[in-house]
Design a protein around this motif. Structure first.
Motif, PDB file in Angstrom:
ATOM      1  N   ASP A 141      48.730  31.500  45.050  1.00 45.46           N
ATOM      2  CA  ASP A 141      47.627  31.589  46.016  1.00 45.46           C
ATOM      3  C   ASP A 141      47.783  32.787  46.947  1.00 45.46           C
ATOM      4  OD1 ASP A 141      46.065  29.037  45.546  1.00 45.46           O
ATOM      5  OD2 ASP A 141      48.077  28.220  45.850  1.00 45.46           O
ATOM      6  N   LEU A 142      49.033  33.147  47.241  1.00 40.74           N
ATOM      7  CA  LEU A 142      49.302  34.229  48.189  1.00 40.74           C
ATOM      8  C   LEU A 142      50.572  34.952  47.773  1.00 40.74           C
ATOM      9  CD1 LEU A 142      48.490  35.470  51.041  1.00 40.74           C
ATOM     10  CD2 LEU A 142      50.255  33.957  51.989  1.00 40.74           C
ATOM     11  N   LEU A 143      50.563  36.275  47.929  1.00 44.54           N
ATOM     12  CA  LEU A 143      51.751  37.081  47.673  1.00 44.54           C
ATOM     13  C   LEU A 143      52.311  37.590  48.994  1.00 44.54           C
ATOM     14  CD1 LEU A 143      50.488  39.075  44.581  1.00 44.54           C
ATOM     15  CD2 LEU A 143      52.347  37.403  44.594  1.00 44.54           C
ATOM     16  N   MET A 144      53.615  37.572  49.119  1.00 44.56           N
ATOM     17  CA  MET A 144      54.290  38.101  50.302  1.00 44.56           C
ATOM     18  C   MET A 144      55.022  39.374  49.891  1.00 44.56           C
ATOM     19  SD  MET A 144      55.678  34.583  52.064  1.00 44.56           S
ATOM     20  CE  MET A 144      56.702  34.101  50.691  1.00 44.56           C
ATOM     21  N   VAL A 145      54.786  40.462  50.626  1.00 44.07           N
ATOM     22  CA  VAL A 145      55.362  41.754  50.274  1.00 44.07           C
ATOM     23  C   VAL A 145      56.096  42.338  51.475  1.00 44.07           C
ATOM     24  CG1 VAL A 145      53.628  42.230  48.509  1.00 44.07           C
ATOM     25  CG2 VAL A 145      53.226  42.976  50.857  1.00 44.07           C
ATOM     26  N   ASN A 146      56.891  43.383  51.202  1.00 41.51           N
ATOM     27  CA  ASN A 146      57.756  43.932  52.241  1.00 41.51           C
ATOM     28  C   ASN A 146      57.400  45.338  52.694  1.00 41.51           C
ATOM     29  OD1 ASN A 146      60.185  42.227  50.391  1.00 41.51           O
ATOM     30  ND2 ASN A 146      59.592  41.618  52.448  1.00 41.51           N
ATOM     31  N   ASP A 147      56.388  45.949  52.078  1.00 39.79           N
ATOM     32  CA  ASP A 147      55.946  47.254  52.567  1.00 39.79           C
ATOM     33  C   ASP A 147      54.530  47.541  52.067  1.00 39.79           C
ATOM     34  OD1 ASP A 147      56.072  48.459  49.941  1.00 39.79           O
ATOM     35  OD2 ASP A 147      58.225  48.676  50.208  1.00 39.79           O
ATOM     36  N   VAL A 148      53.910  48.562  52.662  1.00 41.91           N
ATOM     37  CA  VAL A 148      52.521  48.879  52.325  1.00 41.91           C
ATOM     38  C   VAL A 148      52.392  49.474  50.930  1.00 41.91           C
ATOM     39  CG1 VAL A 148      51.747  49.147  54.696  1.00 41.91           C
ATOM     40  CG2 VAL A 148      52.710  51.118  53.501  1.00 41.91           C
ATOM     41  N   TYR A 149      53.487  50.028  50.390  1.00 44.14           N
ATOM     42  CA  TYR A 149      53.432  50.542  49.022  1.00 44.14           C
ATOM     43  C   TYR A 149      53.113  49.398  48.054  1.00 44.14           C
ATOM     44  CZ  TYR A 149      55.892  54.565  51.032  1.00 44.14           C
ATOM     45  OH  TYR A 149      56.248  55.645  51.794  1.00 44.14           O
ATOM     46  N   ALA A 150      53.784  48.269  48.254  1.00 42.22           N
ATOM     47  CA  ALA A 150      53.542  47.108  47.395  1.00 42.22           C
ATOM     48  C   ALA A 150      52.109  46.611  47.557  1.00 42.22           C
ATOM     49  CB  ALA A 150      54.536  46.002  47.729  1.00 42.22           C
ATOM     50  N   GLN A 151      51.620  46.591  48.785  1.00 48.22           N
ATOM     51  CA  GLN A 151      50.241  46.158  49.007  1.00 48.22           C
ATOM     52  C   GLN A 151      49.251  47.073  48.304  1.00 48.22           C
ATOM     53  OE1 GLN A 151      49.849  45.656  53.356  1.00 48.22           O
ATOM     54  NE2 GLN A 151      49.485  43.493  52.921  1.00 48.22           N
ATOM     55  N   GLN A 152      49.521  48.359  48.344  1.00 54.26           N
ATOM     56  CA  GLN A 152      48.616  49.306  47.691  1.00 54.26           C
ATOM     57  C   GLN A 152      48.583  49.081  46.182  1.00 54.26           C
ATOM     58  OE1 GLN A 152      49.646  53.478  48.021  1.00 54.26           O
ATOM     59  NE2 GLN A 152      47.496  54.057  47.991  1.00 54.26           N
ATOM     60  N   LEU A 153      49.736  48.808  45.591  1.00 51.43           N
ATOM     61  CA  LEU A 153      49.785  48.534  44.159  1.00 51.43           C
ATOM     62  C   LEU A 153      48.996  47.275  43.815  1.00 51.43           C
ATOM     63  CD1 LEU A 153      53.555  49.305  43.460  1.00 51.43           C
ATOM     64  CD2 LEU A 153      51.598  50.654  42.697  1.00 51.43           C
ATOM     65  N   LEU A 154      49.093  46.263  44.668  1.00 52.51           N
ATOM     66  CA  LEU A 154      48.388  45.006  44.411  1.00 52.51           C
ATOM     67  C   LEU A 154      46.880  45.170  44.504  1.00 52.51           C
ATOM     68  CD1 LEU A 154      50.691  42.511  46.323  1.00 52.51           C
ATOM     69  CD2 LEU A 154      50.281  42.567  43.861  1.00 52.51           C
ATOM     70  N   VAL A 155      46.427  45.963  45.464  1.00 45.48           N
ATOM     71  CA  VAL A 155      44.990  46.184  45.633  1.00 45.48           C
ATOM     72  C   VAL A 155      44.381  46.767  44.360  1.00 45.48           C
ATOM     73  CG1 VAL A 155      43.293  47.603  46.848  1.00 45.48           C
ATOM     74  CG2 VAL A 155      45.039  46.380  48.137  1.00 45.48           C
ATOM     75  N   ALA A 156      45.173  47.538  43.634  1.00 42.24           N
ATOM     76  CA  ALA A 156      44.666  48.196  42.423  1.00 42.24           C
ATOM     77  C   ALA A 156      44.649  47.278  41.206  1.00 42.24           C
ATOM     78  CB  ALA A 156      45.519  49.427  42.121  1.00 42.24           C
ATOM     79  N   ILE A 157      45.175  46.054  41.335  1.00 49.16           N
ATOM     80  CA  ILE A 157      45.227  45.129  40.197  1.00 49.16           C
ATOM     81  C   ILE A 157      44.050  44.159  40.279  1.00 49.16           C
ATOM     82  CG2 ILE A 157      46.563  43.338  39.028  1.00 49.16           C
ATOM     83  CD1 ILE A 157      49.094  44.587  40.181  1.00 49.16           C
TER      84      ILE A 157
END
Length: 314
Positions: free
Chosen positions: A137-153
């Motif tokens: 339901d939710l992903l927890m990440v540790n930096d904005v690089y990871a968030q940017q990768l997720l947005v593209a999926i």
């Protein structure tokens, strides 16, 4: 650099997902280390149960977990997750199905499930089971690089950004140990190389080829332009001691190469140079002010570690 505009949406509220009792599910070392540090900071451990396997057992050992809070796959099968209001998992490689099995059951039984991501690669395979994609339901990440990768999926769930407490702890320990053991004054006397190994799942190279080529580069081609070289090889938690004996003690037997068996922060504090493919200890070293090099072959054009200060050897 990440584009901040893509994060303008209101972030999800963690309180909408977290409720006790909570089940923590974890296996691989990378995810377990980050998740354990997060759990210690954010949750009431006494109201959590734990299903831990493999390297995760070590990383959660610092938490005060009673025997009654511990489970195994046989004592708590995935279909029993409805006993909990919430399940939180780390993620593991494609060869470990533990977290994916419990995520799948949570989705089937409408139990809230969150997953901590600890890296910047292979996000989709971490949530595939029997050829089907099953996101939490939710992903927890540790930096904005990871968030940017997720947005593209396409179809990826929302994510929340948290500090990487494990990274912070490791960096602090490296700096403290280096200072207390007087290693700072000896750092410039020789090139102390910590080679951080990791099993390769990339068809373009294997870990034996990487280490052999790197050792050849420094000993036979003088890559670092110095004769004062000490090399220690630190194995990944999934690798067995003795894995590189043939290379270290036969092919390159005339040189100073040894295995490094102590804690990661001890190993990093000893070094002034860290070399690896693209593994998490390289990031810790970078934040601790240590020179970091990647020995990925030329066929891998781009590293998954999103840090410009990591230099490519080839």
């Amino acid at each position: 650099m990440p584009n901040p505009k893509i994060f303008d949406l209101t972030p999800p509220d963690l309180s909408d997902y977290i409720a006790y009792p909570i089940l923590i599910v974890s296996h691989d070392a990378g995810g377990a280390s980050v998740l354990a540090a997060w759990v210690e900071r954010h949750l009431d451990v006494g109201q959590c149960d734990f299903l831990l396997e493999g390297p995760a057992l070590r990383y959660f050992s610092g938490l005060k977990i009673e025997d009654s809070q511990r489970h195994s796959r046989t004592s708590l099968v995935p279909s029993e997750v409805s006993r909990f209001a919430c399940v939180i998992t780390s993620t593991s490689g494609e060869d470990v199905s533990l977290e994916r099995e419990y995520i799948q059951q949570c989705r089937l039984l409408a139990v809230k499930v969150l997953s901590m991501l600890d890296h910047w690669v292979n996000y989709v395979p971490r949530f595939c089971i029997d050829g089907r994609l099953c996101w939490p339901d939710l992903l927890m990440v540790n930096d904005v690089y990871a968030q940017q990768l997720l947005v593209a999926i396409p179809g990826a769930p929302p994510s929340l950004l948290f500090d990487n407490y494990y990274l912070q702890q490791q960096v602090a320990q490296v700096l403290q140990y280096r200072k207390s053991s007087a290693l700072e004054s000896t750092q410039i006397l020789s090139r102390r190389i910590l080679y951080v190994s990791e099993p390769s799942t990339d068809s373009r190279y294997n870990e034996f080829e990487l280490l052999e080529r790197f050792l050849n580069s420094i000993f036979n081609y003088d890559y670092f332009n110095t004769q004062q070289l000490q090399v220690r090889v630190r194995l990944h938690p999934r690798e067995k001691l003795g894995k590189y004996d043939e290379l270290m003690f036969h092919t390159f037997s005339e040189y100073s190469i040894n295995y490094c068996k102590n804690e990661l922060y001890h190993s990093l504090a000893w070094s002034n140079t860290v070399v690896g493919a693209q593994t998490t200890p390289m990031v810790i070293a970078l934040y601790a002010g240590i020179e970091v090099y990647s020995c990925l072959p030329e066929v891998v054009e781009k590293m998954t570690l999103p840090f410009d200060k990591i230099r490519r050897i080839y």
